[in-house]
Write an enzyme that holds these catalytic residues in place. Sequence first.
Site, PDB file in Angstrom:
ATOM      1  CB  SER A  59       5.675   2.432  -4.161  1.00  0.00           C
ATOM      2  OG  SER A  59       4.891   2.581  -5.237  1.00  0.00           O
TER       3      SER A  59
ATOM      4  CE  LYS B 251       2.042   0.628  -4.513  1.00  0.00           C
ATOM      5  NZ  LYS B 251       2.432   1.433  -5.650  1.00  0.00           N
TER       6      LYS B 251
ATOM      7  CB  SER C 216       5.270   2.757  -8.474  1.00  0.00           C
ATOM      8  OG  SER C 216       5.811   3.471  -7.798  1.00  0.00           O
TER       9      SER C 216
END
Length: 463
Positions: A154, A79, A178
């Site tokens: 996210s 990420k 997330s």
Amino acid sequence: MNEHWQAGVAALSRAYRDGTTDPIEVTRCLTERIARIDPQLNAYNRLDPGLEAAAADSAERLRTGRARSPLEGVPLAVKDNLAVAGMPAAWGSRVFADTVCEADELPIARLRAAGALFIGKTNTPEFAVEGFTASETFGVTGNPWNPALTPGGSSGGSVAAVAAGLAAAGLGTDGGGSTRRPAGHTGLYGLKPTIGAIPRAGGLPQVLLDFEVFGTLTRSVEDQRHLFDVLAGPDRRDPVSRFAPRIKADGRRLRILYVETLGDNPCAAAIRASVGAAAHKLADLGHHVETGAMPFDLDALNAFWPKFGQVGLAYMKATNPRMTKAAAKYLGMAEDGAKVPAAELFAAIEEVRKLRAAASAFFGTWDIIMTPSAAAQPWPADQGFPPEIDGIPVGPRGHAIYTGWVNAAGLPGLNVPAEPDATGMPVGFQLVGDLFAEETLLDLAAEFEAAGPGWSFPDLARA
């Protein structure tokens, strides 16, 4: 074309030991697949320029019997709010997009020392404070099961990469769900560990306080174990981690409270049906499962929840001159955060303290709280949230009601895939345990996984 793209962490490790493939072949296969498939998803925003050299080094180590761990040569998606040396940690924003990190943050350093490879950085919404994955800088990410729909957020880029067979496993963060919600939307296992179980240091500011932890995303429970074994353990740079025990599961039948809905908040009928069936399956496996209400009063915490992110962004705006490059939406959130009265923030922190005490007491009697991971199935990829659930209007966090309290409480949570809905879209449920009960969660998930049907790739991955 080689089929090793289908292998996860454990299967690749075995294939390397058997000599049936090597990291060079696997990374070449994955980068070819990314070039061919990822334009439909936008999971990655950059590949690691050092990947080829790192793969060659791992291949030589494996050939000469010098593998550093079972993760040697295993390619992971990262990420883009995690610091990896030699690449920016752009955080979905123009603010950081051009700043190359000089060092790995602590969890990444542990993985690199274990021999893991980092394919590249995956898309995240700006500052990772959204429940979908899109940004002005890097565009919209789609769900491999249906690219027109969101993978959630996210950590949406990482789950999209793993579900599409563009990485063996994925790395993310979880400040309010997330990893767990996106894992649920893509059929993966997503772990949010106890605060301190995976130590953190050397990364970007944690906008959501200590609620935000490092998370892992895999297609199997076995792969979660391999990653956790490397990532967990104390480090003096993270004082909380120094007191984080590894508690082994004892194999007994567990007391599970299944919470289907939270008060009057709606949850999609397809999710209730799938997760309800999963609860029955756990009971059939011999666990004591009761259906009931959430045992904690979350109203005050949920009412304040959006302001935690706003206050964090206000701090960043006040301390980083480059924040003027942020998208207008997030500058507005920062301005709202600067207006939050200190007494109101203190009251919210006091609610967090009360929740942590109440959860500690609850898990003296119960072993697991089980809930859906999300209240809504994936919605259009370019929309921030579904405006209604089962015909009932909801706000920006209506789909996300089940997860944030786990972060505030500091507890471990794990998304487990349930039966998909009638359209074939994945559905996930969340297992939450006592502090440092990761091994118990993984054991329970492995038992559920063994009962079938197990992972299968979406059609897009096989094209």
